[in-house]
Design a protein around this motif. Structure first.
Motif, PDB file in Angstrom:
ATOM      1  N   PRO A 207      -6.425  -6.046 -12.648  1.00  8.34           N
ATOM      2  CA  PRO A 207      -5.306  -5.097 -12.490  1.00  8.34           C
ATOM      3  C   PRO A 207      -4.334  -5.487 -11.371  1.00  8.34           C
ATOM      4  O   PRO A 207      -4.735  -6.088 -10.372  1.00  8.34           O
ATOM      5  CB  PRO A 207      -6.004  -3.782 -12.161  1.00  8.34           C
ATOM      6  N   THR A 208      -3.078  -5.132 -11.573  1.00  7.51           N
ATOM      7  CA  THR A 208      -2.050  -5.330 -10.541  1.00  7.51           C
ATOM      8  C   THR A 208      -1.237  -4.051 -10.371  1.00  7.51           C
ATOM      9  O   THR A 208      -0.047  -4.083 -10.121  1.00  7.51           O
ATOM     10  CB  THR A 208      -1.104  -6.488 -10.901  1.00  7.51           C
ATOM     11  N   GLU A 209      -1.938  -2.967 -10.545  1.00  8.99           N
ATOM     12  CA  GLU A 209      -1.332  -1.638 -10.405  1.00  8.99           C
ATOM     13  C   GLU A 209      -0.693  -1.467  -9.014  1.00  8.99           C
ATOM     14  O   GLU A 209       0.383  -0.872  -8.880  1.00  8.99           O
ATOM     15  CB  GLU A 209      -2.485  -0.647 -10.601  1.00  8.99           C
ATOM     16  N   LEU A 210      -1.341  -1.997  -7.977  1.00 12.59           N
ATOM     17  CA  LEU A 210      -0.768  -1.995  -6.615  1.00 12.59           C
ATOM     18  C   LEU A 210      -0.633  -3.438  -6.125  1.00 12.59           C
ATOM     19  O   LEU A 210      -1.607  -4.189  -6.111  1.00 12.59           O
ATOM     20  CB  LEU A 210      -1.663  -1.253  -5.628  1.00 12.59           C
ATOM     21  N   VAL A 211       0.595  -3.793  -5.739  1.00 10.13           N
ATOM     22  CA  VAL A 211       0.856  -5.090  -5.084  1.00 10.13           C
ATOM     23  C   VAL A 211       1.663  -4.731  -3.842  1.00 10.13           C
ATOM     24  O   VAL A 211       2.861  -4.445  -3.918  1.00 10.13           O
ATOM     25  CB  VAL A 211       1.618  -6.058  -6.014  1.00 10.13           C
ATOM     26  N   SER A 212       0.975  -4.701  -2.704  1.00  8.70           N
ATOM     27  CA  SER A 212       1.467  -3.947  -1.548  1.00  8.70           C
ATOM     28  C   SER A 212       1.639  -4.846  -0.329  1.00  8.70           C
ATOM     29  O   SER A 212       0.781  -5.679  -0.027  1.00  8.70           O
ATOM     30  CB  SER A 212       0.437  -2.842  -1.252  1.00  8.70           C
ATOM     31  N   GLY A 213       2.764  -4.692   0.375  1.00  5.02           N
ATOM     32  CA  GLY A 213       3.014  -5.471   1.591  1.00  5.02           C
ATOM     33  C   GLY A 213       4.245  -4.946   2.298  1.00  5.02           C
ATOM     34  O   GLY A 213       4.731  -3.865   1.984  1.00  5.02           O
ATOM     35  N   GLY A 214       4.749  -5.707   3.241  1.00  6.44           N
ATOM     36  CA  GLY A 214       6.036  -5.377   3.846  1.00  6.44           C
ATOM     37  C   GLY A 214       5.955  -4.470   5.054  1.00  6.44           C
ATOM     38  O   GLY A 214       4.956  -3.793   5.293  1.00  6.44           O
ATOM     39  N   GLY A 215       7.055  -4.464   5.827  1.00  7.13           N
ATOM     40  CA  GLY A 215       7.167  -3.634   7.014  1.00  7.13           C
ATOM     41  C   GLY A 215       8.625  -3.286   7.262  1.00  7.13           C
ATOM     42  O   GLY A 215       9.495  -3.612   6.435  1.00  7.13           O
ATOM     43  N   THR A 216       8.879  -2.627   8.390  1.00 11.82           N
ATOM     44  CA  THR A 216      10.240  -2.188   8.690  1.00 11.82           C
ATOM     45  C   THR A 216      11.213  -3.359   8.824  1.00 11.82           C
ATOM     46  O   THR A 216      12.395  -3.237   8.499  1.00 11.82           O
ATOM     47  CB  THR A 216      10.218  -1.323   9.978  1.00 11.82           C
TER      48      THR A 216
END
Lengths: 358, 358
Positions: A207-216
């Motif tokens: 699954p790739t339902e959530l692919v999460s990263g990043g910041g301000t």
């Protein structure tokens, strides 16, 4: 009504209109995008602020750094991502207990961690979501992108009580690079690793339902990378002088208020807010509204400030520091005073500070 | 019985036999001297530890940095020195209220500060002791030694509700100098300024009942300087790697316990104790009992540690950090676990941490 001058120093104060503008700007950015925002609760640890972030829209849930934060964040959101490894039996049990009330997903990067989570989930009769954590260049936690991540994902899928949901990776080494083009290049290098691993997950039937990263510092770069569907930005609501030196549209909303306790010589004053009130791990704070003042040193209980000899600063006056790093500064205080102009319109518990809850 | 392995991480732990040995060594040093010890409560903020320091003997009372600390310290000692300026009306009122229960003396370096204290003492119908604070080289608070100090002392004597008790000066810039002969020379330069100002006080008919200074790095230097009759050392009971690198007889008693949450590659592990559990303002901590391990970075919730690739460290293991600076590290935690061997024999509130009490 309580006003700014009634606040005992040192104290955290938030300028409410500025914070609300920051929150609005960020939710507007994500409103029309497929990629959404999962605000990082660790930045402020304050339910009253998280409530406003979620109410502004464009949010999938909240991101947390610890199980203690997650337990508090669950009073505000029913979809919690702990973007960090939890490996001991007691914390895994707490995560499973929390999953009886809200959706809980945890980052994992080891078989030992998977086994502990699986045991706790099975014993509690719940399902815990898991995300495979990738090292996308920060060299902290996380398995290597690519095959190693896919192998751990396949293993996760075999574990009872767990539901693999996708992958995450935080480009913490890149979000603070000052030069915009350099930052963009470094963030894309990291996020391309996250994206290509997500592609391999999909090809392997994971699954790739959530692919999460990043910041301000990277929300508007990472959110443009294919397959990335969540950004974990946190500092944008309050900001600090470190992020404030980048080219973001967000304005400084948080300050540390102090009282001048000494002006022993014309060229120096000392306030009662030291590094037990305002951390210096990203450098000394600056002084709000005084470009000609420089913090020479933050001791435990003192900020030593160089000022022009002709300055009118007197013992008893109040000055405000602009923190260089918001997360650990919030962690030092039990409450933050919400200001509208000089009026105190709220005294908000920083309910998830410290480790009393683990 | 609770044991070390039951403690939720990150957590502060104190090795009780080592702490008791440190306390005994210091009180023995002062037992036969005219100069006595006034332990600095700010180092640990923990009544259970202060009680043991006072019970060991050779103490005149306790030193504090803030009114909030003083309110807690007054549950343990009836003679409190706030070795710091207090200038606003609310804190001066709290000092006066405290003086209805125990002896309270406050450092002063301005007429504005004297006036606030005098007003609060008069309104409460109490007497507050005051000490003229000298700048003996740290360039923080404090008036110039010599005539300026004498002039402020004379002014203090005219103020109702106040009782001038002497002078103080902290050689904070000198206590950490590594080379013993250089440290001795720098400490003596500072303490000679304190001593000569005390002589001028006596010649002007001003009291010199308290002549107070010194720290853990200078207790055996400053206590030998004529007229100095109190040393404000605090760190000796628990110690940190900064003071531990000096030639003192005290041993490390305080540690930050963490759990290995990740070992993504053979040459690196990550524990769940970052700089929200162990400050780095005096440098990164070291790892207890692992000379071949190096803390590469302390992030908010992570210590990233370089280890030999052949190391047997595994996810779920526990490691202990040796803090580089004790005072702000104690301030991050609500409790400290007292250990005798692996047994938890006490869970002590760090009752004066933070600014909830001002």
């Amino acid at each position: 009504m309580m006003t700014k001058s009634d606040i005992p120093t040192p104290a955290l104060v938030v300028d409410l209109p500025t914070m609300e503008r920051n929150i609005r700007l960020m939710s507007d950015y994500f409103a029309s995008r497929a990629c959404k925002l999962r605000p990082h609760f660790k930045a402020h640890k304050t339910p009253e602020i998280a409530r406003r972030q979620i109410a502004a829209g464009s949010c999938t849930g909240l991101t947390c750094a610890t199980i203690g934060e997650a337990e508090v964040a669950a009073t505000v959101s029913n979809d919690i991502l702990i973007a960090n490894e939890i490996v001991d039996a007691d914390k895994c049990r707490r995560a499973a207990a929390l999953a009886q009330k809200v959706g809980v997903t945890v980052a994992i990067d080891s078989v030992a961690g998977l086994e502990q989570l699986s045991r706790a989930a099975t014993e509690a009769g719940v399902t815990l979501g898991v995300l495979v954590d990738l090292n996308v260049g920060q060299n902290r936690c996380g398995v290597a992108p690519g095959e190693e991540a896919v192998a751990l994902g396949k293993r996760a899928r075999t574990m009872p009580g767990l539901k693999l949901r996708g992958v995450m990776g935080y480009e913490g080494h890149a979000v603070g690079i000052h030069h915009r083009a350099e930052r963009e290049a470094a963030v894309r290098r990291s996020m391309n690793q996250l994206s290509s691993t997500a592609k391999m997950f999909a090809e392997a039937g994971l699954p790739t339902e959530l692919v999460s990263g990043g910041g301000t510092g990277s929300y508007d770069i990472s959110s443009e990378v294919e397959r990335i569907n969540e950004i974990q930005a946190g500092s944008y609501a309050l900001m600090d002088s470190d992020y404030g030196s980048l080219d973001t549209p967000f304005q400084q909303a948080l300050f540390v208020l102090g009282t001048v306790v000494s002006r022993p010589v014309p060229e120096r004053c000392v306030i009662d807010a030291g590094h037990k009130a305002c951390t210096k791990d990203h450098g000394n704070p600056s002084v709000k509204g005084m470009k000609d003042a420089t913090v020479l040193a933050l001791n435990d209980e003192h900020a030593i400030i160089a000022i022009p000899p002709a300055s009118q600063v007197r013992v008893g006056d109040r000055l405000a520091l602009v923190p260089s790093h918001i997360d650990p500064t919030m962690n030092l205080h039990d409450v933050v005073y919400a200001l509208d102009g000089d009026n105190v319109v709220g005294v908000w518990p920083i309910a998830a500070r410290g480790y009393g809850r683990g």
